[in-house]
Motif scaffolding. Sequence first.
Motif, PDB file in Angstrom:
ATOM      1  N   PRO A   1      61.188  64.536  46.469  1.00  0.00           N
ATOM      2  CA  PRO A   1      60.809  63.147  46.744  1.00  0.00           C
ATOM      3  C   PRO A   1      59.409  63.075  47.351  1.00  0.00           C
ATOM      4  O   PRO A   1      59.047  63.884  48.213  1.00  0.00           O
ATOM      5  N   VAL A   2      58.620  62.117  46.869  1.00  0.00           N
ATOM      6  CA  VAL A   2      57.244  61.926  47.336  1.00  0.00           C
ATOM      7  C   VAL A   2      57.090  60.457  47.740  1.00  0.00           C
ATOM      8  O   VAL A   2      57.467  59.561  46.987  1.00  0.00           O
ATOM      9  N   VAL A   3      56.519  60.232  48.924  1.00  0.00           N
ATOM     10  CA  VAL A   3      56.261  58.882  49.409  1.00  0.00           C
ATOM     11  C   VAL A   3      54.751  58.653  49.418  1.00  0.00           C
ATOM     12  O   VAL A   3      54.005  59.457  49.992  1.00  0.00           O
ATOM     13  N   ILE A   4      54.310  57.580  48.801  1.00  0.00           N
ATOM     14  CA  ILE A   4      52.894  57.213  48.793  1.00  0.00           C
ATOM     15  C   ILE A   4      52.647  56.217  49.930  1.00  0.00           C
ATOM     16  O   ILE A   4      53.257  55.146  49.965  1.00  0.00           O
ATOM     17  N   ASP A   5      51.772  56.578  50.842  1.00  0.00           N
ATOM     18  CA  ASP A   5      51.468  55.721  51.988  1.00  0.00           C
ATOM     19  C   ASP A   5      50.688  54.476  51.581  1.00  0.00           C
ATOM     20  O   ASP A   5      49.830  54.513  50.687  1.00  0.00           O
ATOM     21  N   HIS A   6      50.947  53.381  52.290  1.00  0.00           N
ATOM     22  CA  HIS A   6      50.075  52.202  52.335  1.00  0.00           C
ATOM     23  C   HIS A   6      49.683  51.674  50.953  1.00  0.00           C
ATOM     24  O   HIS A   6      48.521  51.338  50.707  1.00  0.00           O
ATOM     25  N   MET A   7      50.677  51.620  50.043  1.00  0.00           N
ATOM     26  CA  MET A   7      50.440  51.065  48.703  1.00  0.00           C
ATOM     27  C   MET A   7      49.279  51.746  47.996  1.00  0.00           C
ATOM     28  O   MET A   7      48.579  51.146  47.165  1.00  0.00           O
ATOM     29  N   GLY A   8      49.049  53.021  48.330  1.00  0.00           N
ATOM     30  CA  GLY A   8      47.990  53.781  47.682  1.00  0.00           C
ATOM     31  C   GLY A   8      46.584  53.391  48.114  1.00  0.00           C
ATOM     32  O   GLY A   8      45.609  53.851  47.503  1.00  0.00           O
ATOM     33  N   ARG A   9      46.466  52.553  49.145  1.00  0.00           N
ATOM     34  CA  ARG A   9      45.155  52.126  49.643  1.00  0.00           C
ATOM     35  C   ARG A   9      44.249  51.648  48.500  1.00  0.00           C
ATOM     36  O   ARG A   9      43.059  51.942  48.451  1.00  0.00           O
ATOM     37  N   VAL A  10      44.828  50.880  47.557  1.00  0.00           N
ATOM     38  CA  VAL A  10      44.037  50.429  46.409  1.00  0.00           C
ATOM     39  C   VAL A  10      43.063  49.337  46.835  1.00  0.00           C
ATOM     40  O   VAL A  10      43.240  48.665  47.854  1.00  0.00           O
ATOM     41  N   ASP A  11      42.034  49.163  46.033  1.00  0.00           N
ATOM     42  CA  ASP A  11      41.024  48.137  46.279  1.00  0.00           C
ATOM     43  C   ASP A  11      41.542  46.802  45.747  1.00  0.00           C
ATOM     44  O   ASP A  11      41.720  46.652  44.529  1.00  0.00           O
ATOM     45  N   PRO A  12      41.787  45.821  46.606  1.00  0.00           N
ATOM     46  CA  PRO A  12      42.329  44.549  46.100  1.00  0.00           C
ATOM     47  C   PRO A  12      41.395  43.831  45.150  1.00  0.00           C
ATOM     48  O   PRO A  12      41.841  43.015  44.336  1.00  0.00           O
ATOM     49  N   ALA A  13      40.091  44.138  45.222  1.00  0.00           N
ATOM     50  CA  ALA A  13      39.140  43.485  44.319  1.00  0.00           C
ATOM     51  C   ALA A  13      39.418  43.839  42.860  1.00  0.00           C
ATOM     52  O   ALA A  13      39.036  43.094  41.948  1.00  0.00           O
ATOM     53  N   GLN A  14      40.072  44.975  42.608  1.00  0.00           N
ATOM     54  CA  GLN A  14      40.387  45.366  41.231  1.00  0.00           C
ATOM     55  C   GLN A  14      41.627  44.669  40.691  1.00  0.00           C
ATOM     56  O   GLN A  14      41.906  44.749  39.495  1.00  0.00           O
ATOM     57  N   GLY A  15      42.388  44.025  41.563  1.00  0.00           N
ATOM     58  CA  GLY A  15      43.558  43.284  41.126  1.00  0.00           C
ATOM     59  C   GLY A  15      44.722  44.182  40.755  1.00  0.00           C
ATOM     60  O   GLY A  15      44.590  45.411  40.672  1.00  0.00           O
ATOM     61  N   VAL A  16      45.858  43.558  40.499  1.00  0.00           N
ATOM     62  CA  VAL A  16      47.057  44.330  40.178  1.00  0.00           C
ATOM     63  C   VAL A  16      46.953  45.004  38.809  1.00  0.00           C
ATOM     64  O   VAL A  16      47.738  45.907  38.506  1.00  0.00           O
ATOM     65  N   ALA A  17      45.995  44.582  37.994  1.00  0.00           N
ATOM     66  CA  ALA A  17      45.798  45.226  36.692  1.00  0.00           C
ATOM     67  C   ALA A  17      44.833  46.409  36.770  1.00  0.00           C
ATOM     68  O   ALA A  17      44.582  47.068  35.755  1.00  0.00           O
ATOM     69  N   GLY A  18      44.313  46.706  37.964  1.00  0.00           N
ATOM     70  CA  GLY A  18      43.382  47.810  38.124  1.00  0.00           C
ATOM     71  C   GLY A  18      44.016  49.141  37.777  1.00  0.00           C
ATOM     72  O   GLY A  18      45.234  49.328  37.885  1.00  0.00           O
ATOM     73  N   ALA A  19      43.182  50.104  37.375  1.00  0.00           N
ATOM     74  CA  ALA A  19      43.694  51.390  36.884  1.00  0.00           C
ATOM     75  C   ALA A  19      44.462  52.157  37.943  1.00  0.00           C
ATOM     76  O   ALA A  19      45.509  52.759  37.657  1.00  0.00           O
ATOM     77  N   ALA A  20      43.973  52.157  39.186  1.00  0.00           N
ATOM     78  CA  ALA A  20      44.657  52.910  40.238  1.00  0.00           C
ATOM     79  C   ALA A  20      46.036  52.328  40.509  1.00  0.00           C
ATOM     80  O   ALA A  20      47.027  53.062  40.642  1.00  0.00           O
ATOM     81  N   PHE A  21      46.107  51.015  40.602  1.00  0.00           N
ATOM     82  CA  PHE A  21      47.398  50.395  40.894  1.00  0.00           C
ATOM     83  C   PHE A  21      48.343  50.547  39.708  1.00  0.00           C
ATOM     84  O   PHE A  21      49.555  50.752  39.894  1.00  0.00           O
ATOM     85  N   ALA A  22      47.833  50.467  38.495  1.00  0.00           N
ATOM     86  CA  ALA A  22      48.670  50.682  37.319  1.00  0.00           C
ATOM     87  C   ALA A  22      49.272  52.082  37.333  1.00  0.00           C
ATOM     88  O   ALA A  22      50.441  52.279  36.958  1.00  0.00           O
ATOM     89  N   THR A  23      48.481  53.054  37.775  1.00  0.00           N
ATOM     90  CA  THR A  23      48.995  54.420  37.883  1.00  0.00           C
ATOM     91  C   THR A  23      50.110  54.493  38.910  1.00  0.00           C
ATOM     92  O   THR A  23      51.138  55.158  38.703  1.00  0.00           O
ATOM     93  N   LEU A  24      49.916  53.818  40.050  1.00  0.00           N
ATOM     94  CA  LEU A  24      50.946  53.813  41.089  1.00  0.00           C
ATOM     95  C   LEU A  24      52.238  53.192  40.563  1.00  0.00           C
ATOM     96  O   LEU A  24      53.335  53.729  40.783  1.00  0.00           O
ATOM     97  N   LEU A  25      52.146  52.073  39.866  1.00  0.00           N
ATOM     98  CA  LEU A  25      53.338  51.454  39.304  1.00  0.00           C
ATOM     99  C   LEU A  25      54.032  52.389  38.319  1.00  0.00           C
ATOM    100  O   LEU A  25      55.273  52.483  38.290  1.00  0.00           O
ATOM    101  N   ASP A  26      53.239  53.095  37.519  1.00  0.00           N
ATOM    102  CA  ASP A  26      53.831  54.019  36.557  1.00  0.00           C
ATOM    103  C   ASP A  26      54.522  55.178  37.274  1.00  0.00           C
ATOM    104  O   ASP A  26      55.615  55.609  36.872  1.00  0.00           O
ATOM    105  N   LEU A  27      53.910  55.673  38.343  1.00  0.00           N
ATOM    106  CA  LEU A  27      54.545  56.728  39.128  1.00  0.00           C
ATOM    107  C   LEU A  27      55.904  56.282  39.659  1.00  0.00           C
ATOM    108  O   LEU A  27      56.861  57.065  39.710  1.00  0.00           O
ATOM    109  N   LEU A  28      56.000  55.030  40.059  1.00  0.00           N
ATOM    110  CA  LEU A  28      57.234  54.530  40.659  1.00  0.00           C
ATOM    111  C   LEU A  28      58.364  54.376  39.651  1.00  0.00           C
ATOM    112  O   LEU A  28      59.508  54.121  40.045  1.00  0.00           O
ATOM    113  N   ARG A  29      58.082  54.560  38.395  1.00  0.00           N
ATOM    114  CA  ARG A  29      59.164  54.571  37.406  1.00  0.00           C
ATOM    115  C   ARG A  29      59.889  55.919  37.399  1.00  0.00           C
ATOM    116  O   ARG A  29      60.929  56.066  36.748  1.00  0.00           O
TER     117      ARG A  29
END
Length: 284
Positions: A171-199
Amino acid sequence: MPPSDSPEATPRAARFALPPLACDAHCHVFGPASRFPYAANRTYTPEDRPKEMLAALHRRLGLGRAVIVQASCHGTDNRAMVDALRSNPERYRGVAMIDDATPDAALREMHDAGVRGIRFNFIKALGGGPDMSTVHRAADRVRPLGWHMVLHVQGDGVRDMEGAIRGLNMPVVIDHMGRVDPAQGVAGAAFATLLDLLRDDRIWVKLSGVERMTRTPFTEALPFARALMRVAPGRALWGTDYPHPNLATPVDEMELLNLIPDFAPERVDRQRLLVDNPAALYGF
């Protein structure tokens, strides 16, 4: 705004009914330095925030459980964290920082005290992370104890480490929502990767750190928290990050707590986020 642990802080109340034994799944203790000195190679020196101050905060917020995470200013000397765990073993669990020099006997001692995971920082401002061979050696040592891995990464670091995260076999826990840049929005590449990891049902995430993403009233962070909650409602955790190391602007933790209904509006989801999920991962 005065710090929440200062005498002049204005009392506030939660705007929703917290479930019994709600958990702050990410908080720290600092010192006191006279008893638990800070690491010589630390990148910052905090003011003391000992276990008594943390307990007072949780009483004010109405929280019944907590996961105390070892902070980088103490390095791999986990004594302050373990001392806090022993002060309330029914309601506290911990996450340690270790290295190759940490004795096996110390791991067993920490497990008995309530430690259930280890953490590695990959934040450049905190000195950057170790090579992955070090992480894998640590993982191999704690996996038999049933522990998990907590990773503090930032933005594109989520993308850079995607393969390594998937390869940890625990099991791996990612801290603080991955500290993504909110300016990139929820469609940003980093956040998309985080969502994919959570599957992957081995990956967890903390819906914390909104005060690091944006300033009060923190509305820019809400779409990210909502998206994470939709994808992994059974593997999301929440925490205050008290006492907010390296953050210049004071934070009222009650304001952070009062964001929860905005990204977990249903009572069943708040029960999962605050009680059931941390109980499952940390063995409360």
